[in-house]
Structure formats: structure tokens, C-alpha cells
Design a protein around this motif. Structure first.
Motif, PDB file in Angstrom:
ATOM      1  N   ALA A 152     -55.763  63.745  28.054  1.00  0.00           N
ATOM      2  CA  ALA A 152     -55.983  62.319  27.873  1.00  0.00           C
ATOM      3  C   ALA A 152     -56.813  61.819  29.062  1.00  0.00           C
ATOM      4  N   TYR A 153     -57.659  60.850  28.832  1.00  0.00           N
ATOM      5  CA  TYR A 153     -58.497  60.231  29.863  1.00  0.00           C
ATOM      6  C   TYR A 153     -57.577  59.698  30.959  1.00  0.00           C
ATOM      7  N   HIS A 154     -57.747  60.205  32.193  1.00  0.00           N
ATOM      8  CA  HIS A 154     -56.780  59.901  33.252  1.00  0.00           C
ATOM      9  C   HIS A 154     -57.430  59.904  34.632  1.00  0.00           C
ATOM     10  N   ILE A 199     -66.539  60.377  32.782  1.00  0.00           N
ATOM     11  CA  ILE A 199     -66.033  59.913  34.070  1.00  0.00           C
ATOM     12  C   ILE A 199     -66.304  58.419  34.215  1.00  0.00           C
ATOM     13  N   ASP A 200     -65.234  57.657  34.406  1.00  0.00           N
ATOM     14  CA  ASP A 200     -65.347  56.218  34.661  1.00  0.00           C
ATOM     15  C   ASP A 200     -66.221  55.522  33.613  1.00  0.00           C
ATOM     16  N   GLY A 201     -66.049  55.925  32.348  1.00  0.00           N
ATOM     17  CA  GLY A 201     -66.767  55.297  31.249  1.00  0.00           C
ATOM     18  C   GLY A 201     -68.163  55.831  30.989  1.00  0.00           C
ATOM     19  N   GLU A 202     -68.631  56.790  31.774  1.00  0.00           N
ATOM     20  CA  GLU A 202     -69.969  57.360  31.614  1.00  0.00           C
ATOM     21  C   GLU A 202     -69.867  58.835  31.229  1.00  0.00           C
ATOM     22  N   ASP A 203     -70.852  59.331  30.481  1.00  0.00           N
ATOM     23  CA  ASP A 203     -70.907  60.739  30.101  1.00  0.00           C
ATOM     24  C   ASP A 203     -71.906  61.489  30.964  1.00  0.00           C
ATOM     25  N   SER A 218     -59.070  59.195  42.357  1.00  0.00           N
ATOM     26  CA  SER A 218     -60.169  59.629  41.492  1.00  0.00           C
ATOM     27  C   SER A 218     -60.560  58.570  40.475  1.00  0.00           C
ATOM     28  N   LYS A 219     -61.715  58.772  39.903  1.00  0.00           N
ATOM     29  CA  LYS A 219     -62.154  57.971  38.763  1.00  0.00           C
ATOM     30  C   LYS A 219     -61.535  58.585  37.510  1.00  0.00           C
ATOM     31  N   ALA A 275     -50.447  59.152  38.236  1.00  0.00           N
ATOM     32  CA  ALA A 275     -51.646  59.293  37.405  1.00  0.00           C
ATOM     33  C   ALA A 275     -51.691  58.131  36.433  1.00  0.00           C
ATOM     34  N   ASP A 276     -52.857  57.522  36.313  1.00  0.00           N
ATOM     35  CA  ASP A 276     -53.050  56.419  35.371  1.00  0.00           C
ATOM     36  C   ASP A 276     -53.824  56.908  34.161  1.00  0.00           C
ATOM     37  N   PHE A 277     -53.488  56.339  33.021  1.00  0.00           N
ATOM     38  CA  PHE A 277     -54.152  56.603  31.754  1.00  0.00           C
ATOM     39  C   PHE A 277     -54.666  55.251  31.259  1.00  0.00           C
ATOM     40  N   PRO A 278     -55.827  54.803  31.788  1.00  0.00           N
ATOM     41  CA  PRO A 278     -56.280  53.429  31.543  1.00  0.00           C
ATOM     42  C   PRO A 278     -56.497  53.077  30.081  1.00  0.00           C
TER      43      PRO A 278
END
Length: 158
Positions: free
Chosen positions: A60-62, A82-86, A101-102, A128-131
């Protein structure tokens, strides 16, 4: 003749130990591989070989607050989200995730398997965050608690 040094992991051993993992919070997560560092007796650092089939995602995105991570591409092509960018990755590319981390995850949008080494620290405590899921995971030893990020409440000392 001396005994075999027990901290060497041979390729055949790693292949035989291969398992499949799917992150419970991401239905498109499916990564196969071996936890090489555990097989070699390492406790403070994690190193695994991972394989993503086409169309699959790693976890999961974390993001991590305490533990650093890294990825090194061995074969295939993939995307580090990463941070919304590919970011397109190919064999020989290395990505580090210093803390804090991002948010990140690996994605295979190609037509062949994406194979990579991944690793990081194994600290006693981690946050760890899963935004995208509005969740925060707090781990102390083997105990894990999950909170809603949007509530903004103090979750207390670790």
C-alpha cells in the motif's frame, strides 16, 4: 573439513524459500520473493528480493517516520510512485527513502516481471502513514496499532 558458514544464502535456497505476499490494504498488491537477510541471520537490517508481475503493485502507498528503505532494480522496468509523482526505473537504478520518507510504492506497468532488491532498517519502533487510506500504523516490537490520520489525535508515546 570445516562446517559451512551458516550466513551464506545460496540462490537455490532463496528460490526454495520464495513466498507470495499481498498487502491487506491494497487489493492490487502481490509481490513474490525471499527475505534474504532473515535467512542469513541478520536482525537489524532487512534485505529481500522481490518480484512484481505485470500489472501488480508492491505494498500500500506508505511512508516511514523512523526506518529508512531502499530499492535496487535488477531486471524489468517499473515505476516508483513517490509523493504523488511517477518515476520510471530500469535495471541498475537505485532509490533511497531517507526518513521521514515521502509516500511511495513500486508498480509494474510493463509486460515482464520487475525484479528488485529492497531493504531497510528493522527498528524496535516504527510509525508508518498510509495517506491514501487515512491510516497511521504504530509498531512497537510485535505489537501494532492503527489510527485514523484525519483525527489528528496524539497517539501517545511509543
Amino acid at each position: 573439513m570445516s562446517e559451512q558458514y551458516k550466513h551464506i544464502v545460496k540462490r537455490q535456497q532463496a528460490q526454495e524459500a520464495e513466498g507470495v505476499f499481498s498487502h491487506p490494504w491494497n487489493p492490487n498488491s502481490e509481490i513474490s520473493g525471499s527475505q534474504l537477510s532473515r535467512m542469513a541471520g541478520l536482525k537489524r537490517t532487512g534485505v529481500s528480493i522481490g518480484r512484481l508481475k505485470p500489472g501488480k503493485e508492491s505494498f500500500a502507498y506508505h511512508l516511514h517516520h523512523n526506518e529508512e528503505e531502499w530499492v535496487y532494480i535488477l531486471s524489468g522496468c517499473g515505476v516508483a510512485h513517490i509523493d504523488g509523482e511517477d518515476y520510471e526505473l530500469e535495471p541498475g537504478d537505485f532509490v533511497g527513502f531517507p526518513t521521514p520518507s515521502k509516500a511511495h510504492q513500486m508498480i509494474n506497468r510493463g509486460s515482464e516481471d520487475l525484479v528488485y532488491l529492497m531493504g531497510g532498517e528493522n527498528l524496535e519502533s516504527e510509525v508508518a502513514d498510509f495517506p491514501a487510506l487515512d491510516r497511521r500504523m504504530v509498531r512497537t516490537g510485535d505489537k501494532i496499532k492503527v489510527y485514523k490520520l484525519s483525527e489528528g489525535k496524539d497517539f501517545g508515546p511509543l
